[in-house]
Design a protein around this motif. Structure first.
Motif, PDB file in Angstrom:
ATOM      1  N   UNK A  57      27.926  72.629 110.311  1.00 33.00           N
ATOM      2  CA  UNK A  57      27.961  71.758 109.135  1.00 33.00           C
ATOM      3  C   UNK A  57      28.457  70.364 109.478  1.00 33.00           C
ATOM      4  N   UNK A  58      29.597  70.329 110.216  1.00 28.41           N
ATOM      5  CA  UNK A  58      30.180  69.024 110.551  1.00 28.41           C
ATOM      6  C   UNK A  58      29.232  68.257 111.467  1.00 28.41           C
ATOM      7  N   UNK A  59      28.677  68.991 112.440  1.00 27.91           N
ATOM      8  CA  UNK A  59      27.735  68.355 113.359  1.00 27.91           C
ATOM      9  C   UNK A  59      26.557  67.784 112.576  1.00 27.91           C
ATOM     10  N   UNK A  60      26.052  68.590 111.652  1.00 28.97           N
ATOM     11  CA  UNK A  60      24.917  68.148 110.847  1.00 28.97           C
ATOM     12  C   UNK A  60      25.260  66.879 110.054  1.00 28.97           C
ATOM     13  N   UNK A  61      26.430  66.892 109.427  1.00 28.53           N
ATOM     14  CA  UNK A  61      26.821  65.723 108.617  1.00 28.53           C
ATOM     15  C   UNK A  61      26.970  64.477 109.478  1.00 28.53           C
ATOM     16  N   UNK A  62      27.577  64.667 110.641  1.00 31.85           N
ATOM     17  CA  UNK A  62      27.771  63.526 111.548  1.00 31.85           C
ATOM     18  C   UNK A  62      26.424  62.945 111.960  1.00 31.85           C
ATOM     19  N   UNK A  63      25.516  63.850 112.290  1.00 31.76           N
ATOM     20  CA  UNK A  63      24.211  63.381 112.740  1.00 31.76           C
ATOM     21  C   UNK A  63      23.432  62.701 111.609  1.00 31.76           C
ATOM     22  N   UNK A  64      23.568  63.239 110.391  1.00 31.49           N
ATOM     23  CA  UNK A  64      22.902  62.576 109.256  1.00 31.49           C
ATOM     24  C   UNK A  64      23.375  61.127 109.168  1.00 31.49           C
ATOM     25  N   UNK A  65      24.686  60.941 109.289  1.00 32.71           N
ATOM     26  CA  UNK A  65      25.251  59.595 109.194  1.00 32.71           C
ATOM     27  C   UNK A  65      24.743  58.715 110.339  1.00 32.71           C
ATOM     28  N   UNK A  66      24.764  59.269 111.549  1.00 33.46           N
ATOM     29  CA  UNK A  66      24.292  58.482 112.696  1.00 33.46           C
ATOM     30  C   UNK A  66      22.844  58.051 112.495  1.00 33.46           C
ATOM     31  N   UNK A  67      22.010  59.001 112.071  1.00 34.50           N
ATOM     32  CA  UNK A  67      20.593  58.676 111.896  1.00 34.50           C
ATOM     33  C   UNK A  67      20.435  57.571 110.852  1.00 34.50           C
ATOM     34  N   UNK A  68      21.162  57.688 109.746  1.00 30.96           N
ATOM     35  CA  UNK A  68      21.076  56.669 108.690  1.00 30.96           C
ATOM     36  C   UNK A  68      21.474  55.302 109.227  1.00 30.96           C
ATOM     37  N   UNK A  69      22.555  55.275 109.999  1.00 30.17           N
ATOM     38  CA  UNK A  69      23.018  53.996 110.553  1.00 30.17           C
ATOM     39  C   UNK A  69      21.970  53.381 111.469  1.00 30.17           C
ATOM     40  N   UNK A  70      21.446  54.215 112.364  1.00 30.89           N
ATOM     41  CA  UNK A  70      20.483  53.686 113.329  1.00 30.89           C
ATOM     42  C   UNK A  70      19.187  53.237 112.657  1.00 30.89           C
ATOM     43  N   UNK A  71      18.825  53.912 111.567  1.00 28.32           N
ATOM     44  CA  UNK A  71      17.631  53.476 110.821  1.00 28.32           C
ATOM     45  C   UNK A  71      17.941  52.163 110.108  1.00 28.32           C
ATOM     46  N   UNK A  72      19.127  52.108 109.495  1.00 32.55           N
ATOM     47  CA  UNK A  72      19.489  50.927 108.705  1.00 32.55           C
ATOM     48  C   UNK A  72      19.608  49.685 109.581  1.00 32.55           C
TER      49      UNK A  72
END
Ligand code: SF4
Ligand code: SF4
Ligand code: SF4
Ligand code: SF4
Lengths: 276, 335
Positions: free
Chosen positions: A1-16
């Motif tokens: 879960x934590x890994x998933x949440x962290x990665x969601x955030x990373x992906x959003x940042x890199x897209x943004x």
């Protein structure tokens, strides 16, 4: 879960911030134990991302989709160690430029999923060398051991029996990240090297040709095996060939993006008089 | 008066049919795959499977089939036809979706040309279907306006009694009646309530989907690319499908002699529509997926007044990237 949440955030940042134009990951599938490939281009799509132990498909094949990398922009992708090896092989075979790939590495033990540290293939070289020295237990499949103990005739009979079910759908090829040829040898008919029919001979020709083409290139991701609609244990063939290549050529595929392909490199001082 | 076939008589029935010259075929679970296969005893049948992995179509339209052999001589070409040998058979324990699949393909194989390979086998096969009392997450017959006890394509429909004791027999065609006359000594008159058929929830509204598909504007909709982006073009959905029927004719041999074969082909392959020039009118996977959907729910019904899908769910069950008819039509019905 934590890994998933962290990665969601990373992906959003890199897209943004425009670093990547897309991330390739997983989302929930039609049943609770299924996952689907997901192409993330927006923050909303990033919210669909799941990362857990059931994310097993090696997604690296999508990177060689025609045109995806031709604009030189970066793409992120979720990969297990086998997937990282696939990326290295694709790079070594000039199918992609590793500088365009941002790796979101992960692995799992049981139901526990963890992130792998790093973003570019070079960051994982220590991990890959470690895997080479201590291959995961899955490489010691009981069925493989059973086949290894057979004599040549028994082994031939075993595979003949397995291949008799093949329907030549080529799902194994389509699912394999290393099967990227624009025109597969079985699709060429001038001349027709391989029979197109799925009778005994045609099925043998196809599966043996593929095994040779995958020698020293297969990373044992299991995509072919899982895709085969008639459940032929295809991974075992490629795994056996991978073992041969390690024994014969000291070559463990996919260690780095500059590793010389074992069966596609040629040396003038080669002691062998025959090349395949 | 209805008749009942009790399970403990199945071995006798199989033996009787076999001695009457019928090959008996039914669902069999192999070591790693289930399919419809020839059996020698009733107990060899695995009638508890939701449905076999492989569909019934391959018994009528095999993956590869020799059509003729040819030898080119100096002044003539010699050919010899291969037609399937006459082999009357009974398929016991077909699922309604598989039996419907055969009926769906009949008009196709008999349209501008009567496919003798298909029809010889159709005419020589008795289809005994068992109504479903269980289903899995992927079954979708009801979404296709069929049902777990559809009679389409069947010669006899059986309804299960509780505790696997047997079946109520509904003979539907003369062919079915003849086959059951052979085993009439093992049938018992009587009536008992059969188990209810399984509830298969409707997954989408077919009419809404068809209306959307028929609208020419939607042919170029962005939807197609989005829905099929993950499709890897592996064709296993088409090869396992009981209604997909495309084939390719190939000559195998050398310049002077060989065999002409009829082999399965699939609209999922890039090669399927590739022209000799290199131009491909369906150049992307999304165009190929659109074709599969359009063909099943727009073109085929336009020509033969029936959808080319019986709702077996195999395409979704098997897809390595978890796509399939269900997801696509569900998404279309939401558009
Ligand atoms: S051959 Fe199979 S296991 Fe090996 S890389 Fe290809 S898909 Fe993966
Ligand atoms: S996926 Fe399986 S059935 Fe399909 S071509 Fe490969 S080995 Fe044959
Ligand atoms: S399209 Fe899918 S659900 Fe419909 S008959 Fe074919 S395999 Fe079954
Ligand atoms: S929809 Fe799935 S099963 Fe069908 S060709 Fe695409 S990937 Fe293969």
């Amino acid at each position: 879960m934590i890994t998933q949440e962290k990665y969601r955030t990373t992906v959003k940042e890199l897209l943004a911030n425009g670093t990547i134009k897309m991330a390739i990951g997983y989302r929930p599938g039609s049943t609770s134990d299924r996952r689907r490939p997901l192409f993330i281009r927006t923050s909303e799509e990033a919210d669909q991302l799941v990362l857990d132990s059931t994310c097993i498909t090696n997604l690296s094949g999508y990177l060689v989709t025609e045109g995806l990398l031709s604009d030189e922009k970066q793409v992120g992708i979720f990969l297990r160690p086998e997937g990282i090896r696939s990326i290295n092989i694709l790079a070594a075979e000039y199918q992609l430029n590793v500088d365009q790939i941002i790796i979101f590495g992960f692995d799992s033990t049981g139901r526990e999923v963890r992130a792998l540290q790093g973003q570019t293939t070079g960051d994982f070289s220590a991990l890959l060398s470690e895997i080479r020295e201590n291959p995961p237990l899955t490489t010691k499949e009981p069925l493989l051991e059973r086949i290894e103990k057979m004599n040549a005739k028994e082994r031939f009979d075993f595979w003949q029996q397995e291949f008799s079910r093949c329907i030549k759908c080529y799902a194994c090829r389509q699912a394999c990240p290393m099967c990227y040829c624009r025109r597969c040898i079985v699709d060429s008919n001038q001349p027709q090297w391989v029979n197109t029919s799925s009778h005994t001979l045609g099925n043998f020709e196809w599966n043996v040709v593929r095994a040779f083409h995958l020698s020293g290139r297969c990373v044992q991701c299991g995509n072919c095996d899982r895709a085969c609609p008639v459940n032929i244990p295809l991974r075992l063939i490629n795994q056996r060939m991978a073992n041969e290549v390690v024994d014969g050529f000291d070559h463990f595929a996919g260690l780095s993006p500059t590793q010389e392909p074992v069966l596609a490199s040629f040396k003038k001082d080669d002691t062998e008089t025959f090349i395949l | 008066m209805t008749r009942i076939l009790f399970s403990d008589k199945l071995d006798n029935c199989v033996a009787k049919w076999r001695s009457a010259g019928l090959t008996v075929i039914g669902p069999v679970q192999g070591e790693s795959l289930s399919s419809y296969a020839t059996v020698e005893k009733g107990t060899d049948l695995h009638l508890g499977l939701v449905l076999p992995d492989r569909s019934l179509k391959e018994l009528f339209f095999p993956q590869t089939e020799p059509m003729l052999s040819y030898t080119i001589k100096k002044n003539e070409i010699e050919t010899a036809d291969f037609t399937p040998p006459s082999a009357p058979r009974i398929i016991f324990g077909a699922r309604p979706c598989d039996a419907s699949g055969l009926a769906i393909d009949d008009p196709l194989f008999g349209w501008d040309y009567k496919d003798e390979y298909w029809f010889q086998r159709r005419n020589e096969s008795v289809i005994v279907t068992i109504a479903c009392t269980k289903a899995d997450d992927f079954c979708l017959c009801t979404s296709l306006k069929l049902a777990p006890d559809s009679t389409k394509g069947s010669d006899v429909l059986l309804r299960s009694l509780d505790k696997n004791r047997g079946w109520l027999v509904e003979e539907l065609t003369d062919r079915g009646r003849e086959a059951f006359a052979i085993i009439s000594e093992y049938l018992q008159e009587g009536s008992e309530p059969a188990l209810p058929t399984v509830e298969v929830p409707e997954k989408f509204n077919l009419d809404t989907c068809v209306t959307w598909l028929q609208n020419p504007e939607n042919f170029d909709s962005k939807f197609w690319k989005e829905i099929s982006m993950r499709c890897i073009g592996c064709a296993s959905c088409t090869y396992l499908c009981p209604t997909c029927h495309c084939f390719d004719i190939q000559d195998e041999g050398d310049t002077y002699s060989g065999i002409r074969r009829k082999n399965w082909d699939s609209c999922s392959f890039a090669l399927f529509t590739m022209h000799t020039s290199g131009h491909n009118p369906r150049s992307t996977q999304s165009a190929r997926w659109r074709q599969r959907i359009m063909h099943k729910f727009n073109y085929f019904p336009g020509k033969f007044s029936v959808n080319s899908c019986s709702g077996c769910g195999r395409c979704s069950r098997q897809c390595p990237v978890d796509m399939g008819i269900t997801e696509t039509l569900q998404e279309i019905s939401k558009l």
